[in-house]
Enzyme design. Sequence first.
Site, PDB file in Angstrom:
ATOM      1  CE  LYS A  83      41.164   7.526 -15.328  1.00 39.15           C
ATOM      2  NZ  LYS A  83      40.692   8.501 -16.566  1.00 39.15           N
ATOM      3  CD  GLU A  99      34.516  15.423 -21.293  1.00 34.72           C
ATOM      4  OE1 GLU A  99      35.478  14.829 -21.423  1.00 34.72           O
ATOM      5  OE2 GLU A  99      33.763  15.614 -20.396  1.00 34.72           O
ATOM      6  CG  ASN A 111      42.369   3.440  -0.910  1.00 31.62           C
ATOM      7  OD1 ASN A 111      43.432   3.918  -0.401  1.00 31.62           O
ATOM      8  ND2 ASN A 111      42.531   2.491  -2.102  1.00 31.62           N
ATOM      9  N   GLY A 112      39.062   5.418   1.692  1.00 32.26           N
ATOM     10  CA  GLY A 112      37.858   5.404   2.019  1.00 32.26           C
ATOM     11  C   GLY A 112      37.731   6.138   3.236  1.00 32.26           C
ATOM     12  CG  HIS A 148      17.486  32.045 -21.158  1.00 29.73           C
ATOM     13  ND1 HIS A 148      16.181  32.581 -20.826  1.00 29.73           N
ATOM     14  CD2 HIS A 148      17.285  31.802 -22.500  1.00 29.73           C
ATOM     15  CE1 HIS A 148      15.518  32.480 -21.882  1.00 29.73           C
ATOM     16  NE2 HIS A 148      16.106  31.753 -22.747  1.00 29.73           N
ATOM     17  CB  CYS A 156      44.368   6.428  -1.425  1.00 25.34           C
ATOM     18  SG  CYS A 156      43.667   7.942  -0.635  1.00 25.34           S
ATOM     19  CD1 TRP A 210      43.080  13.823  -3.506  1.00 28.81           C
ATOM     20  CD2 TRP A 210      41.471  12.491  -4.055  1.00 28.81           C
ATOM     21  NE1 TRP A 210      42.089  14.703  -3.985  1.00 28.81           N
ATOM     22  CE2 TRP A 210      41.112  13.742  -4.344  1.00 28.81           C
ATOM     23  CE3 TRP A 210      40.457  11.547  -4.108  1.00 28.81           C
ATOM     24  CZ2 TRP A 210      39.727  14.086  -4.859  1.00 28.81           C
ATOM     25  CZ3 TRP A 210      39.216  11.722  -4.651  1.00 28.81           C
ATOM     26  CH2 TRP A 210      38.923  13.015  -4.952  1.00 28.81           C
ATOM     27  CE  LYS A 237      38.350  15.350 -20.320  1.00 26.06           C
ATOM     28  NZ  LYS A 237      37.507  15.160 -19.177  1.00 26.06           N
ATOM     29  NE  ARG A 268      43.185   3.768  -6.838  1.00 26.20           N
ATOM     30  CZ  ARG A 268      42.070   3.266  -6.875  1.00 26.20           C
ATOM     31  NH1 ARG A 268      41.766   2.943  -8.027  1.00 26.20           N
ATOM     32  NH2 ARG A 268      41.239   3.081  -5.904  1.00 26.20           N
ATOM     33  CD  GLU A 319      38.386  16.737 -15.507  1.00 30.27           C
ATOM     34  OE1 GLU A 319      37.925  16.292 -14.882  1.00 30.27           O
ATOM     35  OE2 GLU A 319      38.792  16.568 -16.866  1.00 30.27           O
TER      36      GLU A 319
END
Length: 613
Positions: A608, A486, A101-102, A509, A2, A75, A490, A27, A493
Amino acid sequence: MCGIVGYVGRKDAVGIIVDGLKRLEYRGYDSAGVAVVAPGGGLEVRRAAGKIRVLEGILRERPLNGAVGIGHTRWATHGRPSDENAHPHTDCSGSLVVVHNGILENYLEIKDRLLSDGHAFQSETDTEVLAHLVEHHLRGTRRLDVAVKAALAEVRGAYAVGVLSTTAPDRLVAAKHGAGSVVVGLGRGEMFIASDIPAILSHTRDVLILEDGEVATVTAEGVDVSTLGDQPVQRDPVKILWDPIMAEKGGYRHFMLKEMYEQPRAITDTFRGRIAPETGNVLLPDVNLDPDAARAIQRVVFVACGTAAYASLLGRTLVERLAGVPAEVDLASEFRYRDAIVGPETLVVAVSQSGETADTLGAVKAARLKGSPILAITNVVGSALAREATGTLYMHAGPEIGVASTKAFSTMIVAGYLLGLWLGRLRGFLTAEDVRKRTLDLVEIPRLVEKTLELEGHVAGLARHLSGASDFLYLGRGLQYPIALEGALKLKELSYLHAEGYAGGEMKHGPIALISDGFPVVALAPHDGSYERMLGNIEEVRARDGQVIAVVQAGDRQVAAKAQHVIEVPVAADLLMPLITVVPLQLLAYHIAVRRGCDVDQPRNLAKSVTVE
């Protein structure tokens, strides 16, 4: 995680706070709210589920006025996104608000006690419990900072908090313990608090950064910092050199697109002043390891999460190849709980763009208890990770606003390359001539990345063709395997499509069972030591009627004859080739997401900086 913004001064607090929240919307964006001390002396609050534009609509209908206020963009952790669960949260009297936040681990225990004392709660959040707890302690004192400290002494968990009360309408109280950052911006006749620097960069570049267990009382004329135990804290402010314009879109459609195009500059800034090709030296004074200590290192362990972990996989290979030191990578969330065997001879390299990632910080603390030197590779000066580490290697990417990392990923790779060269030269594994040649290879990279970005139109055309697929497979070997991981991340996401990154040698495999008519497989096949084996993987995909999208070096006709789609990239030195091949994968994920109508800068359910477990 947040976002928090607060203001104390003589200007319109609401405009400043909302503008700051917009800069922190990466955030958290499930809900948002703002509270101010109104001209009549009371507190007024507006909050709403949804993005900040919903809150702005409410503020147009029901404006707020005041010169002292605080805001939050959330968030969700405790409680679903809703108007009731949005911050700021008030106490019973409505004379005090808290943003947080937390996660407060013992909030239910405290809530039960407060319920028995007659408190009534309106939300499902742990934050509201803190508001009521501060109110409880205010009954015994009229000092807001004392009440906040007493309340925080009772809670367990991680927090970054801001508190505003009509009992002290000229000030804000902020505190931090293990949940992201809290910065106090220093102005003239005005002060700011924020959970991230970009929120206040347009107002000041001078900031105080709170450490764990510290509380700041902020008025328009100054700031007093002390510990929870009432010990005064004296600390010089930090000057932030980022240009506020760097945090704006600059004419690009999305922050992420802008940040992809900033990669040549970011890469240059990361090695600028740190390499001396004429002498074959790499200069990393802030690593803070003397030559004897560096030569005594027997093992390097990278700890990181998400994209940073994939960059660390490359860092591992770079350190082994350039310094001759055994290296490994651990997910920070696993490392911190598995009682890893490390000690003074193990260099722990913690990688985090924000420097506030909770699991990475936890891993660092676990390693420090065992006597390991800690090197932080981070983008944020003064971040929690930088303060916790014994040495730093700052990436100089500048602010990265898009949730999906691009330029930070590239600069992490550059930082790993510099670390490998530095260790290799110091330990005698590389000669001065070796380092000179490899630094000249690095100097070429920004130009080559620029040339790769010129492929955007071609990649956008591929995205038009591929955006209807529901599953993707990314294959790479050696240094290209982390790039396959990566690239798949992407796409997941940004576009919410299922994608998997695999080492090419693992294809038989399991993943080969997925291949059927038209199934898209992105194959990373530069002409390196794995080239022939990647050709074999491509043949296996073709034999099962899969659709091959190959990333190859310019002029490669062998792969072009086998793949349905080819992206030709410039040739770079083998160890640096991942900095080139990652770019078309970033562009592909971006353009597929745009075509699917996804929110590129703020993908659903992501933030983020993950500052809680």
